[in-house]
Design an enzyme around this catalytic site. Structure first.
Site, short mmCIF file in Angstrom:
data_model
loop_
_atom_site.label_atom_id
_atom_site.label_comp_id
_atom_site.label_asym_id
_atom_site.label_seq_id
_atom_site.Cartn_x
_atom_site.Cartn_y
_atom_site.Cartn_z
N ALA A 242 0.80 -1.24 0.00
CA ALA A 242 0.00 0.00 0.00
C ALA A 242 0.82 1.28 0.00
O ALA A 242 0.25 2.37 -0.01
CB ALA A 242 -1.00 0.03 1.16
N ALA A 243 2.15 1.17 -0.01
CA ALA A 243 2.97 2.39 -0.05
C ALA A 243 2.70 3.19 -1.32
O ALA A 243 2.56 4.42 -1.28
CB ALA A 243 4.45 2.03 0.06
N GLY A 244 2.61 2.50 -2.45
CA GLY A 244 2.31 3.18 -3.70
C GLY A 244 0.92 3.79 -3.71
O GLY A 244 0.71 4.88 -4.25
N ASP A 245 -0.04 3.10 -3.13
CA ASP A 245 -1.40 3.62 -3.07
C ASP A 245 -1.45 4.90 -2.24
O ASP A 245 -2.10 5.88 -2.62
CB ASP A 245 -2.33 2.58 -2.45
#
Length: 298
Positions: A242-245
């Site tokens: 979820a870092a990219g999200d």
């Protein structure tokens, strides 16, 4: 500020292991957790925690998981009037996370594959009222195309996160303000190994601007005339899920607030870095005050 996310929502089943399994290898997990996820829902929750007024347009199944997914979005202060309940199972993801933060993810789309243009048209007013929309590729591409066209026609800013990497029509670029691949996705989409060459390939295909997320190396903005890089923040990373999200959600907020892309990259890098310090998808998403404190201390 109003953000609409058109995308997926899943239930994530997360296994923590010492290392990722090799082909044919069976490992014993250290821990198991059930976590709310899905690229679209992750972006929606991240944006809401960072202070935006968020609406989700999505589909969940008419099962107990779907009920939990929708209730969780509402608990995160997200408007769920655009979440459709459809026949069949909800989306799920099986995630394995190693000690060093690397992960593997297998997604079953379930209800995410049943969101259609008719439902989008029924909720067109939600998109038209937004300052920015976020879209990804865990829902049918025709729905993504419809969403970005509605947004563009009504002067709503569009961030297109081409994840997971798959084919999409070049026509999408005429409706998109920023496309945000990570390094691997950029290589798959552009066919180029070099980051800047890959970004320029997308620009030649019609992209207005490209933001490439580079993990520990930060991120890079590229358009026809400019290349702007922003370094990452040093943290103890345990899970990159979820870092990219979260990065995309933060970038959407900054795109609304200011034209200062360098500031936007720095802020989004900080949000993405914080996510990697906790296990899970939405359980790891930081709140606005956490990000502000983190940036002040770094």
């Amino acid at each position: 500020m109003k953000i609409v996310v058109v995308g997926s929502t899943n239930m994530d089943y997360v296994l923590k292991t010492n290392e990722l399994p090799k082909l044919g290898e069976t490992l014993s997990a250290v821990s198991f957790n059930t976590v709310f996820g899905g690229k679209g829902a992750n972006q929606a929750v991240a944006a809401a925690r960072l202070g935006a007024e968020v609406t989700m347009i999505a589909a969940v199944g008419n099962d107990s998981i779907g009920e939990q997914l929708k209730d969780n979005l509402a608990k995160e202060n997200i408007n769920v009037e655009g979440v459709n309940v459809v026949e069949g199972p909800s989306g799920v993801a099986m995630i394995t996370v190693a000690d060093n933060g690397d992960n593997t993810i297998v997604v079953y789309p379930g209800a995410n594959g049943k969101i259609d243009e008719k439902w989008l048209e029924a909720n067109e007013a939600l998109i038209m009222s937004a300052d920015c929309i976020l879209v990804q590729l865990e829902i049918p591409i025709n729905v993504v195309m419809k969403a970005v066209k509605i947004a563009s026609d009504n002067n709503v800013k569009v961030i297109f996160n081409p994840a997971p990497a798959k084919e999409f029509p070049n026509d999408i670029f005429k409706y998109v303000d920023i496309i945000t691949p990570n390094e691997t996705e950029l290589k798959k989409i552009s066919g180029k190994e070099d980051i800047k060459e890959g970004a320029m390939e997308l620009i030649e295909r019609g992209a207005n601007s490209v933001v490439v997320t580079l993990g520990e190396q930060g991120s890079m903005y590229i358009d026809k005339d400019n290349t702007i890089s922003a370094g990452s923040f040093t943290v103890k990373s345990i899970d990159s899920t979820a870092a990219g999200d979260a990065f995309n959600a933060a970038l959407g907020i900054k795109l609304i607030e200011s034209d200062d892309i360098e500031d936007g990259l720095k802020y989004s890098n900080a949000v993405g870095a914080l996510v990697t310090t906790k296990l899970g998808a939405q359980t790891s998403l930081p709140f606005k005050n956490e990000v502000e404190t983190f940036i002040k201390n770094n």
